[in-house]
Scaffold this active site. Structure first.
Site, PDB file in Angstrom:
ATOM      1  N   GLY A  47       0.766  -1.239   0.000  1.00  0.00           N
ATOM      2  CA  GLY A  47       0.000   0.000   0.000  1.00  0.00           C
ATOM      3  C   GLY A  47       0.795   1.286   0.000  1.00  0.00           C
ATOM      4  N   SER A  95       2.784   2.659  -2.374  1.00  0.00           N
ATOM      5  CA  SER A  95       2.955   3.391  -3.628  1.00  0.00           C
ATOM      6  C   SER A  95       2.021   2.825  -4.689  1.00  0.00           C
ATOM      7  CB  SER A  95       4.413   3.301  -4.110  1.00  0.00           C
ATOM      8  OG  SER A  95       4.751   1.954  -4.418  1.00  0.00           O
ATOM      9  N   TYR A 134       5.340 -13.940 -13.937  1.00  0.00           N
ATOM     10  CA  TYR A 134       4.319 -13.014 -13.439  1.00  0.00           C
ATOM     11  C   TYR A 134       2.942 -13.384 -13.981  1.00  0.00           C
ATOM     12  CZ  TYR A 134       1.790  -8.567 -12.854  1.00  0.00           C
ATOM     13  OH  TYR A 134       0.858  -7.601 -12.534  1.00  0.00           O
ATOM     14  N   ALA A 158       1.514 -16.431 -12.309  1.00  0.00           N
ATOM     15  CA  ALA A 158       0.985 -16.128 -10.976  1.00  0.00           C
ATOM     16  C   ALA A 158      -0.358 -15.426 -11.071  1.00  0.00           C
ATOM     17  CB  ALA A 158       1.986 -15.268 -10.201  1.00  0.00           C
ATOM     18  N   LYS A 159      -0.472 -14.475 -11.991  1.00  0.00           N
ATOM     19  CA  LYS A 159      -1.701 -13.700 -12.088  1.00  0.00           C
ATOM     20  C   LYS A 159      -2.863 -14.521 -12.635  1.00  0.00           C
ATOM     21  CE  LYS A 159      -0.374  -9.961 -10.189  1.00  0.00           C
ATOM     22  NZ  LYS A 159      -0.953  -9.570  -8.888  1.00  0.00           N
TER      23      LYS A 159
END
Length: 254
Positions: free
Chosen positions: A19, A21, A160, A163-164
């Site tokens: 949380g 940035s 990535y 994972a998503k």
């Protein structure tokens, strides 16, 4: 423009990962502005403290905890501490991620495991840890973060995108497992959100931004605020019968 206010979020305890940035900071601002009691974690200590200080004048100023989400025991301890300090967590926002680009030939087993330990594994263990607190409340909302990157098969980030994609399977399984406890589990799939990091690393020029925006049905730069407003809706009682779903917020990019 005028956007919705959700009275059910007033005083609700919200836990946000990543949380400090980018999209995560916009989510912290949005829930804090809605009167929620927000706790957020990040490995970026300076940025996290600065955000908490900036919002300290709100009805409930957010609380920042430095945390490396790859350390599951430390994450569990912070979730328990938030429950003691603020009350049972009613909304979990699993935002933290790292969309590092990588060539397939350069991926090692160690790199692969590192990527999963940031982009997938914490989403399960944070959900597991908040479940008893949500049970004590009589229900809650878990908001996992996926990405549209996996749908297009982005070739330079396979760990990535894996994972998503898995986040959606996890979301559906948890929604079924937690449903009897009145705990909703949904996912958000952001598009090309132009955060400071994205500008610095992937879209450094106005021309590169415009090239991406031109691929969207809605030719407007996508900002983290749009994602945060979707999270507000999923965290509020207004979405109380929505679970096991994924909402894409990408301006029609796909």
């Amino acid at each position: 423009m005028t956007f919705a206010n959700y009275p059910s979020l007033s005083g609700r305890v919200v836990f946000v990962t990543g949380g400090a940035s980018g999209i995560g900071a916009d989510i912290v601002r949005a829930f804090t502005g809605s009167g929620a009691k927000v706790a957020f974690v990040d490995i970026q200590e300076e940025a996290g403290q600065a955000l908490a200080a900036d919002l300290a004048g709100a009805e409930h100023g957010p609380r920042f905890f430095r945390c490396d989400l790859t350390d599951i025991e430390a994450t569990r301890a912070i979730i328990a501490e938030v429950g003691r300090q603020l009350g049972p967590i009613g909304v979990l926002v699993n935002n933290a991620a790292n969309d590092d680009r990588h060539e397939i030939d350069d991926v090692t087993p160690e790199y692969w495991d590192w990527s999963q330990s940031i982009n997938l594994r914490p989403q399960f263990f944070t959900a597991q840890a908040v479940r008893p607190q949500m049970q004590a409340l009589g229900g809650g909302s878990i908001i996992n973060f996926s990405s549209i990157a996996w749908r297009g098969g982005a070739p330079n980030m396979p760990s990535y995108t894996t994972a998503k994609a898995a986040v959606l399977g996890l979301t559906r399984s948890l929604a079924r497992a937690f449903g009897a406890d009145n705990i909703r589990v949904n996912a958000i799939e952001p598009g090309a959100v132009m955060t400071e990091k994205q500008h610095a690393l992937w879209y450094p020029t106005p021309e590169s931004v415009e090239a991406m925006v031109s691929r969207q049905c809605i030719r407007t730069v996508l900002l983290g605020e749009e994602i945060a407003r979707t999270a507000l809706f999923l965290g509020a009682d207004d979405s109380r019968m929505i679970t096991k779903q994924s909402i894409t917020v990408d301006g029609g990019l796909r």
